[in-house]
Design a protein around this motif. Structure first.
Motif, short mmCIF file in Angstrom:
data_model
loop_
_atom_site.label_atom_id
_atom_site.label_comp_id
_atom_site.label_asym_id
_atom_site.label_seq_id
_atom_site.Cartn_x
_atom_site.Cartn_y
_atom_site.Cartn_z
N MET B 137 0.83 -1.20 0.00
CA MET B 137 0.00 0.00 0.00
C MET B 137 0.87 1.26 0.00
N THR B 138 1.90 1.26 0.84
CA THR B 138 2.81 2.41 0.88
C THR B 138 3.46 2.63 -0.49
N LEU B 139 4.00 1.52 -1.00
CA LEU B 139 4.71 1.59 -2.28
C LEU B 139 3.85 2.15 -3.39
N LYS B 140 2.64 1.59 -3.50
CA LYS B 140 1.79 1.95 -4.64
C LYS B 140 1.24 3.37 -4.51
N THR B 141 0.92 3.78 -3.27
CA THR B 141 0.45 5.15 -3.06
C THR B 141 1.55 6.14 -3.42
N TYR B 142 2.71 5.86 -2.90
CA TYR B 142 3.88 6.70 -3.15
C TYR B 142 4.17 6.79 -4.66
N ASP B 143 4.20 5.63 -5.29
CA ASP B 143 4.41 5.58 -6.76
C ASP B 143 3.39 6.42 -7.50
N SER B 178 -3.18 3.71 -9.25
CA SER B 178 -2.07 3.07 -8.55
C SER B 178 -2.46 2.73 -7.11
N ILE B 179 -3.20 3.63 -6.47
CA ILE B 179 -3.65 3.36 -5.10
C ILE B 179 -4.56 2.14 -5.06
N PHE B 180 -5.43 2.03 -6.07
CA PHE B 180 -6.30 0.85 -6.13
C PHE B 180 -5.50 -0.44 -6.28
N THR B 181 -4.46 -0.38 -7.13
CA THR B 181 -3.59 -1.55 -7.26
C THR B 181 -2.98 -1.87 -5.91
N GLY B 182 -2.57 -0.83 -5.18
CA GLY B 182 -2.02 -1.01 -3.84
C GLY B 182 -3.01 -1.72 -2.93
N LEU B 183 -4.27 -1.29 -2.99
CA LEU B 183 -5.31 -1.91 -2.16
C LEU B 183 -5.46 -3.40 -2.47
N ARG B 184 -5.49 -3.69 -3.78
CA ARG B 184 -5.66 -5.09 -4.16
C ARG B 184 -4.49 -5.94 -3.70
N SER B 186 -2.45 -5.29 -1.32
CA SER B 186 -2.42 -5.28 0.13
C SER B 186 -3.44 -6.27 0.70
N LEU B 187 -4.62 -6.31 0.10
CA LEU B 187 -5.64 -7.23 0.58
C LEU B 187 -5.24 -8.68 0.32
N SER B 188 -4.66 -8.92 -0.84
CA SER B 188 -4.31 -10.31 -1.13
C SER B 188 -3.15 -10.75 -0.23
N GLU B 189 -2.24 -9.82 0.07
CA GLU B 189 -1.16 -10.12 1.02
C GLU B 189 -1.74 -10.44 2.41
N ALA B 190 -2.71 -9.64 2.83
CA ALA B 190 -3.33 -9.84 4.15
C ALA B 190 -3.97 -11.22 4.23
N TRP B 191 -4.63 -11.61 3.16
CA TRP B 191 -5.31 -12.91 3.14
C TRP B 191 -4.30 -14.04 3.20
N MET B 192 -3.16 -13.89 2.50
CA MET B 192 -2.15 -14.95 2.56
C MET B 192 -1.54 -15.03 3.95
N LEU B 193 -1.32 -13.86 4.54
CA LEU B 193 -0.63 -13.86 5.83
C LEU B 193 -1.51 -14.35 6.97
N VAL B 194 -2.82 -14.18 6.85
CA VAL B 194 -3.67 -14.68 7.94
C VAL B 194 -3.54 -16.20 8.00
N ILE B 195 -3.47 -16.82 6.84
CA ILE B 195 -3.30 -18.27 6.82
C ILE B 195 -1.94 -18.62 7.43
N GLY B 196 -0.92 -17.86 7.04
CA GLY B 196 0.42 -18.08 7.60
C GLY B 196 0.42 -17.94 9.11
N ALA B 197 -0.23 -16.89 9.60
CA ALA B 197 -0.26 -16.65 11.05
C ALA B 197 -0.97 -17.78 11.77
N GLU B 198 -2.05 -18.26 11.17
CA GLU B 198 -2.82 -19.32 11.83
C GLU B 198 -2.11 -20.66 11.76
N LEU B 199 -1.26 -20.83 10.74
CA LEU B 199 -0.49 -22.07 10.68
C LEU B 199 0.54 -22.08 11.80
N VAL B 200 1.05 -20.89 12.16
CA VAL B 200 2.06 -20.80 13.21
C VAL B 200 1.44 -20.88 14.60
#
Lengths: 348, 257
Positions: B137-143, B178-184, B186-200
């Protein structure tokens, strides 16, 4: 036309990807046994211990070049199941929950012999105010999910009118569990006496001195495919193992002393196993004690969602033919009695 | 035009369909042991059992709540930092190197530290997810802000726009895609990481259902989990995609011209 070729190509690719048999190819003349190996040295106690120490295996197989590999699997019984599923193990020796959940999940294995008398202790941090099982309500309990102590926890909770839903399950094992318990990150969990002896935990409940249904009853299992391919090898391996068990059954004090080689203190071995006859602890028979306990376990596991469908162990799990033949050949048919559900020898 | 569009969509279905048929055949004729690859029929049954018992919904709810919280915190702070770095030179000079340094660390590499600091409870999961959502999100907004064409700014200078008007009429609209791309992302990263966090770490959630199923040799449940995760991720991305088209329709048409 071109399209059809494309689709066929994709199909072929799919077959290649999915069809390649995963796992490891069976190496020549190597027998691979998996043991749950969370803690202690990579050495076995009791029957397998004597087999290792007295070179019984080498003696039996020296003429035809079979070798043996002992694998101590850190992820315990569930890890042994994975090894059996992907062909990296041929035999396993693990607890009631992993064996029964594997069979219920369709893993093709046969139980050849029983391994009895596993003990455990329900521990809390020394400064904890938890005194009884009932105090566990709402607490964070460390559970090695899928192992026999997971099943044990369900049993003792049930005795006290609780279920797993009443506690917070933290999936942990080995040193991670020990650390979490001492730092207070978890409030309780099943562990070994060494934690108590080192002053890091206090016991609120133990299997020692209780009905045998609380103890761990392992079974020694073989992959069905291996059994079909090498029935003779399976029988000879079982023979070696029974010889080891026989040695272990001769003198209880000697055997407990011998078992310290796994890294467990003698005093702890005496506390854990002192109350039981060495005959009981070493008997390989798949008798009423095993079958009745497994039958009850299947019901308990089904009720608690640990298995999704049940099966008939007499039909789908036990394979007594080889053990019977081995006992006869070694003239040990009457060395061990059959035990009933309460762990008492059945008089003839 | 319409037919072409439909054809494009259908083409994307060919490979999944072929894979499905191959999977079904392979498991039907037991070419692959069902313990390693359960047949589709078993998966549907398992899914139905999990669905009708409420097990799936309960755990999905937990996972989605974590994603929601982590995404909200991560994406909004990412938006703020990206905007600040894009608009103000000093902020950029101070923070961009630090940001770039830390974003080289894969989020999963923080797990041992986060566990040490925050324990294994909800805080760990939410902080972990927001760290992951924060970066794209930071990267894409900044870009997006950095890439506002110089010619636009030139025009603005000529017309002597005020700050607010500049932001509203030039910078935001031109950075929005670009911000919208950041949102997408960011959301897909969040979804992957929740699974990662729950696996741990334990607790309810779809990742935890899979960990427990693995330990209990329920391969079918593990695979149902994988498929549910994929479908949910796909659906969330689609939803954001729809929002994007709705709000940025002008962007698409402009590009198409």
């Amino acid at each position: 036309m071109k399209k059809t070729i494309n689709i066929l190509l994709i199909l072929a690719l799919g077959v290649a990807v999915f069809g390649a048999t995963p796992g490891f190819a069976q190496p020549e003349k190597v027998i691979r046994i998996g043991f749950p190996g969370g803690s202690g040295r990579p050495l076995s106690a009791g029957g397998w211990g004597y087999v290792q120490a007295k070179n019984l295996f080498e003696e039996e197989f020296k003429k035809d070049g079979w070798t043996i590999e002992y694998n101590y699997i850190k992820t315990a019984g569930p890890g042994v199941n994975e090894g059996l599923a992907n062909n990296s193990l041929d035999f396993g020796s693990h607890g009631d929950l992993p064996v029964l959940s594997a069979r219920a999940g369709g893993l093709k294995i046969k139980a050849l012999a029983a391994v009895r008398g596993g003990t455990s202790h329900l521990l809390v941090p020394t400064n904890s105010n938890i005194r009884t099982i009932k105090d566990l309500k709402g607490k964070r309990v460390g559970v090695n999910v899928g192992t026999w102590t997971h099943a044990l926890l369900i049993k003792v909770l049930k005795d006290n009118g609780l279920t797993m839903k009443d506690i917070k399950v933290i999936n942990t094992s080995g040193t991670a569990f020990e650390t979490a318990l001492t730092t207070g990150d978890i409030d309780a969990g099943f562990g070994s006496l060494s934690l108590i002896r080192s002053g890091r935990a206090r016991e609120i409940w133990t299997t020692v001195g209780r009905h045998v249904r609380y103890q761990n009853t392992n079974t020694f299992v073989v992959r069905e495919e291996f059994l079909k391919k090498h029935p003779d090898i399976v029988k000879r391996l079982l023979k070696v193992y029974v010889k080891g068990l026989y040695l272990a059954s001769l003198n209880k004090n000697e055997t407990l002393k011998f078992n310290t080689r796994t890294g467990t203190a003698l005093a702890d071995l005496v506390t854990d196993n002192g109350g039981q006859s060495i005959k009981y602890l070493t008997s390989p028979k798949l008798d009423g004690q095993v079958t009745q306990q497994y039958k009850d376990s299947l019901v308990l596991f089904k009720d608690n969602g640990l298995i999704r469908k049940t099966f008939d162990p007499e039909k789908d799990l036990y394979e007594r033919k080889y053990l019977d033949e081995v006992l006869k050949e070694l003239k040990l048919e009457n060395h061990w009695p059959n035990y009933d559900i309460n762990g008492n020898p059945i008089k003839k | 035009m319409k037919i072409q569009l439909l054809k494009n969509k259908l083409t994307g279905l060919i490979i999944p369909l072929v894979l499905y048929v191959a999977w079904d055949l392979l498991s039907r004729y037991e070419l692959v042991p069902s313990t390693l690859m359960p047949p589709p029929k078993v998966l549907f049954e398992t899914w139905w059992v999990m669905q009708s018992s409420g097990e799936l919904l309960l755990n999905m709810k937990m996972s989605l709540l974590r994603v929601g919280a982590g995404f909200l915190v991560g994406a909004s702070s990412g938006f703020l930092l990206g905007t600040a770095m894009g608009l103000w030179k000093p902020v950029e000079q101070y923070l961009n190197p630090v940001f770039n340094f830390f974003r080289q660390v894969p989020v999963v590499a923080w797990i041992p530290f986060l566990l040490l600091w925050l324990g294994i409870d909800e805080w760990f999961k939410i902080v972990f997810i927001s760290c992951g959502a924060f970066i794209p999100m930071t990267l894409k907004t900044y870009d997006g802000i950095k890439n506002v064409p110089a010619s636009y700014l030139e025009v603005v200078r000529v017309f002597e726009y005020g700050w607010f008007r500049l932001l509203r009429t030039v910078i935001v609209p031109s950075a929005l895609p670009s911000i919208f791309t950041g949102l997408r992302l960011s959301l897909s990263e969040a979804w992957m990481l929740v699974i990662g966090a729950e696996l741990v770490a334990a607790g309810e959630g779809i990742g935890n259902v899979m960990v427990i199923a693995r330990r209990l040799f329920q391969t079918d449940v593990v695979l149902v989990g994988v498929i549910v995760i994929a479908i949910t991720g796909f659906a969330m991305d689609r939803l954001l995609g729809l929002l994007e088209t709705r709000f940025l329709g002008w962007h698409r048409t402009q590009n198409a011209q």
